[in-house]
Scaffold this motif. Structure first.
Motif, PDB file in Angstrom:
ATOM      1  N   TYR A   1     -10.855  -6.162  -9.385  1.00  0.00           N
ATOM      2  CA  TYR A   1      -9.817  -6.362 -10.400  1.00  0.00           C
ATOM      3  C   TYR A   1     -10.005  -5.401 -11.570  1.00  0.00           C
ATOM      4  CZ  TYR A   1      -6.822  -8.428 -13.897  1.00  0.00           C
ATOM      5  OH  TYR A   1      -5.859  -8.599 -14.862  1.00  0.00           O
ATOM      6  N   ARG A   2     -11.241  -5.261 -12.035  1.00  0.00           N
ATOM      7  CA  ARG A   2     -11.493  -4.347 -13.150  1.00  0.00           C
ATOM      8  C   ARG A   2     -11.192  -2.899 -12.756  1.00  0.00           C
ATOM      9  NH1 ARG A   2     -16.985  -6.806 -15.982  1.00  0.00           N
ATOM     10  NH2 ARG A   2     -15.971  -8.662 -16.782  1.00  0.00           N
ATOM     11  N   ARG A   3     -11.481  -2.569 -11.533  1.00  0.00           N
ATOM     12  CA  ARG A   3     -11.198  -1.211 -11.067  1.00  0.00           C
ATOM     13  C   ARG A   3      -9.676  -0.974 -11.033  1.00  0.00           C
ATOM     14  NH1 ARG A   3     -13.173   3.848 -10.738  1.00  0.00           N
ATOM     15  NH2 ARG A   3     -12.238   4.903  -8.987  1.00  0.00           N
ATOM     16  N   LEU A   4      -8.927  -1.963 -10.527  1.00  0.00           N
ATOM     17  CA  LEU A   4      -7.473  -1.818 -10.486  1.00  0.00           C
ATOM     18  C   LEU A   4      -6.868  -1.750 -11.888  1.00  0.00           C
ATOM     19  CD1 LEU A   4      -6.498  -4.255  -7.589  1.00  0.00           C
ATOM     20  CD2 LEU A   4      -6.425  -1.761  -7.553  1.00  0.00           C
TER      21      LEU A   4
ATOM     22  N   GLU B   1      -0.855  -7.377  -9.023  1.00  0.00           N
ATOM     23  CA  GLU B   1      -2.149  -6.704  -9.153  1.00  0.00           C
ATOM     24  C   GLU B   1      -3.311  -7.665  -8.869  1.00  0.00           C
ATOM     25  OE1 GLU B   1      -3.173  -2.956 -11.853  1.00  0.00           O
ATOM     26  OE2 GLU B   1      -2.811  -4.793 -12.985  1.00  0.00           O
ATOM     27  N   ILE B   2      -3.178  -8.906  -9.311  1.00  0.00           N
ATOM     28  CA  ILE B   2      -4.222  -9.905  -9.071  1.00  0.00           C
ATOM     29  C   ILE B   2      -4.263 -10.254  -7.586  1.00  0.00           C
ATOM     30  CG2 ILE B   2      -4.985 -12.255  -9.582  1.00  0.00           C
ATOM     31  CD1 ILE B   2      -3.746 -11.817 -12.417  1.00  0.00           C
ATOM     32  N   PHE B   3      -3.092 -10.400  -6.983  1.00  0.00           N
ATOM     33  CA  PHE B   3      -3.050 -10.698  -5.554  1.00  0.00           C
ATOM     34  C   PHE B   3      -3.644  -9.541  -4.750  1.00  0.00           C
ATOM     35  CE2 PHE B   3      -1.114 -10.879  -1.336  1.00  0.00           C
ATOM     36  CZ  PHE B   3      -1.509 -12.159  -0.955  1.00  0.00           C
ATOM     37  N   GLN B   4      -3.356  -8.315  -5.143  1.00  0.00           N
ATOM     38  CA  GLN B   4      -3.925  -7.152  -4.455  1.00  0.00           C
ATOM     39  C   GLN B   4      -5.453  -7.171  -4.558  1.00  0.00           C
ATOM     40  OE1 GLN B   4      -2.920  -3.329  -6.158  1.00  0.00           O
ATOM     41  NE2 GLN B   4      -3.531  -2.240  -4.299  1.00  0.00           N
ATOM     42  N   ALA B   5      -5.971  -7.466  -5.752  1.00  0.00           N
ATOM     43  CA  ALA B   5      -7.423  -7.542  -5.930  1.00  0.00           C
ATOM     44  C   ALA B   5      -8.010  -8.653  -5.055  1.00  0.00           C
ATOM     45  CB  ALA B   5      -7.769  -7.788  -7.396  1.00  0.00           C
TER      46      ALA B   5
END
Length: 193
Positions: free
Chosen positions: A187-190, A70-74
């Motif tokens: 990141y917050r949105r994800l 998830e962090i990598f995606q952000a």
């Protein structure tokens, strides 16, 4: 390429490790050069090298977070947005020079495919401008430095460190701050927080 059209997680992290290793080598060179300065300047030099080493450790810690999907995606989405922003603000068809709104090209602004296939070399020849949509090293380092503080609410960096970029006008501070802001928002949105 750090965007969603980039090299994938493993290769991206490997390249970022290389980037951080180059910073480490630079620090070691700075430390070695202290042997050649006046004795009264050595103390200040050692303090600066110590701060650089702290930032090196922050870079290494932050990079580990990119192993989380998830962090990598952000991170990738952030870099896609920054890549598009760099193109729009530097390409003469969009925002490179002052013009009336009616003169601005808007036909490709809604096309991710246009940005994905953007060829800066072709655009340079067509527009006779020197432009390559990429980060300056300090901009990438600034983004990487702040990953831990953005994604880890218990991070010491989040509670105790304020990073400030001091650079002349036109040096790229705005893009560096925008990248950190974009990562925070994405990141917050994800995470839906």
């Amino acid at each position: 390429n750090l965007s969603v059209w980039g090299l994938g997680k493993e290769k991206t992290i490997s390249n970022l490790n290389y980037f951080i290793k180059q910073y480490e080598n630079w620090i070691l060179n700075q430390e070695a050069s202290l042997k050649e300065v006046e004795i009264n300047e050595t103390e200040v030099g050692l303090q600066l090298v110590e701060k650089q080493k702290k930032n090196l450790n922050r870079l290494r810690r932050s990079l580990k977070y990119l192993n989380e999907d998830e962090i990598f995606q952000a991170f990738q989405i952030t870099n896609t947005a920054m890549y598009i922003q760099l193109i729009i603000s530097n390409d003469a068809d969009f925002g490179n020079r002052e013009k009336e709104l009616s003169e601005a090209s808007t036909e490709n602004l809604n096309s991710l495919e246009f940005f994905q296939n953007y060829d800066s070399e072709v655009r340079k020849r067509e527009q006779k401008i020197a432009f390559n949509p990429s980060y300056r090293p300090f901009q990438l380092a600034f983004l990487l430095l702040n990953i831990e503080g953005i994604v880890d609410p218990s991070s010491k960096a989040r509670r105790e460190i304020v990073d400030l970029i001091w650079f002349p006008t036109g040096g790229g501070k705005t893009e560096a701050y925008l990248a950190v802001t974009a990562l925070t928002i994405v990141y917050r949105r994800l995470k839906n927080v």
